[in-house]
Write a protein that holds these residues in place. Structure first.
Motif, PDB file in Angstrom:
ATOM      1  N   ILE A  26       0.864  -1.182   0.000  1.00  0.00           N
ATOM      2  CA  ILE A  26       0.000   0.000   0.000  1.00  0.00           C
ATOM      3  C   ILE A  26       0.897   1.227   0.000  1.00  0.00           C
ATOM      4  O   ILE A  26       1.763   1.372   0.871  1.00  0.00           O
ATOM      5  N   GLN A  80       1.480   5.482  -0.246  1.00  0.00           N
ATOM      6  CA  GLN A  80       0.950   6.842  -0.199  1.00  0.00           C
ATOM      7  C   GLN A  80       1.833   7.660  -1.117  1.00  0.00           C
ATOM      8  O   GLN A  80       3.060   7.705  -0.961  1.00  0.00           O
ATOM      9  N   THR A  88      -1.925  14.297  -2.384  1.00  0.00           N
ATOM     10  CA  THR A  88      -1.540  12.929  -2.010  1.00  0.00           C
ATOM     11  C   THR A  88      -2.685  11.958  -2.285  1.00  0.00           C
ATOM     12  O   THR A  88      -3.858  12.343  -2.284  1.00  0.00           O
ATOM     13  N   SER A 124      -3.640   7.444  -1.857  1.00  0.00           N
ATOM     14  CA  SER A 124      -3.236   6.088  -1.482  1.00  0.00           C
ATOM     15  C   SER A 124      -3.610   5.125  -2.597  1.00  0.00           C
ATOM     16  O   SER A 124      -4.637   5.281  -3.263  1.00  0.00           O
ATOM     17  N   MET A 137      -9.655   2.929  -2.175  1.00  0.00           N
ATOM     18  CA  MET A 137      -8.259   3.084  -2.535  1.00  0.00           C
ATOM     19  C   MET A 137      -8.046   2.805  -4.020  1.00  0.00           C
ATOM     20  O   MET A 137      -8.676   1.935  -4.598  1.00  0.00           O
ATOM     21  N   ARG A 179       3.500  14.390   3.877  1.00  0.00           N
ATOM     22  CA  ARG A 179       2.294  13.569   4.019  1.00  0.00           C
ATOM     23  C   ARG A 179       1.298  14.194   5.000  1.00  0.00           C
ATOM     24  O   ARG A 179       0.073  14.094   4.816  1.00  0.00           O
ATOM     25  N   GLU A 237      -5.287  15.990   0.066  1.00  0.00           N
ATOM     26  CA  GLU A 237      -5.456  14.794  -0.757  1.00  0.00           C
ATOM     27  C   GLU A 237      -5.799  15.171  -2.198  1.00  0.00           C
ATOM     28  O   GLU A 237      -6.332  16.245  -2.468  1.00  0.00           O
TER      29      GLU A 237
END
Length: 286
Positions: free
Chosen positions: A21, A23, A30, A32, A65, A98, A103
């Motif tokens: 996974i 990021q 950002t 994921s 995701m 991060r 996002e």
């Protein structure tokens, strides 16, 4: 919905026996994504899941995701792979970004460009120089988080801070999280219990440049140890107390790095040059 975009790995976590996974930091924030089978020895995605690596990812977006379908590796920083210190810095830089960047798709290009430049510079720098890059990124993160102290106007009277006097003395009031002009600094009650850090006009200009001057316009900057220590104290205090950013990687970094000898602190050098701040330098957020 499918999309293709360049992105850099901020964090990579194993998922099950063979998946990862990620990021990622893109030019729009950002996001994921899961890279299925990326941990298998012969997976084509394996090299694109390492911390700091930059790739062009083709992925499928859904309600949850994203899923990585293909990836083309563009850059794999060697520093973090051969140096424990650079690996610790890379983890710290990734955590700062991060925790402060919106996002996808609500971000902008600046964080992506800044991290790109930092990784380019970090390859050929030693640890004392990389610590300057860390302070630059910390100053940017304050702004990206929306809690940066005003470096233009006094936090008490509102007067303009730039007095164009080499010997002007300002201050940073820890409780207020604001800078004070020379008049308010001199008139403060030293017995009030208010913790304040003195700041010269030169230091204020340097901090303003670290926060606002575009990374592309920064070349070489030479700072004495007292200036570096004073600015670092202010930036990291504000980052912790007002932005609430206290990444665990910061503590790990401190434990790994050996204290620099006093002789090595007489002159710290980083690979960027402070240029005068112009009004057009301030990002519009696009």
């Amino acid at each position: 919905m499918q999309l293709q975009l360049p992105a850099r790995v901020l964090r990579s976590q194993p998922y099950g026996e063979s998946h990862a996974i990620l990021q990622l930091l893109s030019e729009s924030g950002t996001l994921s994504a899961i890279a299925r089978g990326a941990k298998k020895p012969h997976s084509k995605l394996r090299a694109t899941t390492h911390l700091g690596s930059k790739s062009i990812y083709q992925m499928r977006l859904g309600s949850g995701m994203a899923t990585i379908l293909q990836a083309e590796l563009l850059e794999s920083p060697k520093g973090p792979q051969v140096s424990v210190e650079k690996a610790a810095y890379a983890a710290y830089f990734s955590d700062l970004v991060r925790l402060s960047v919106p996002e996808y798709p609500n971000g902008n290009k600046e964080p992506f460009q800044v991290l790109d430049r930092i990784y380019d510079l970090m390859e050929n720098l030693d640890e004392s120089d990389i610590s300057m890059l860390a302070m630059l990124l910390e100053a940017r993160v304050l702004r990206w988080s929306g809690v940066a102290p005003d470096v233009e106007y006094c936090g008490i009277c509102g007067d303009y801070l730039n007095e164009d006097k080499v010997d002007a003395t300002h201050g940073y009031a820890e409780r207020l999280g604001q800078f004070l002009c020379q008049r308010c600094w001199n008139s403060r009650n030293p017995h009030s219990g208010e913790r304040a850090i003195p700041l010269s006009e030169k230091e204020l200009k340097i901090l303003r440049a670290l926060m606002w001057v575009p990374i592309q316009r920064l070349g070489h900057l030479y700072l004495s140890a007292p200036i570096v220590q004073n600015l670092r104290r202010i930036v990291r205090y504000h980052l912790s107390e007002f932005a609430g950013i206290r990444p665990r990687s910061a503590k790990i970094l401190e434990e790994i790095l050996l204290p620099l000898a006093e002789g090595d602190l007489d002159r710290l050098t980083s690979s960027f040059n402070s240029s005068p701040l112009r009004k057009e330098d301030k990002p519009s957020g696009d």
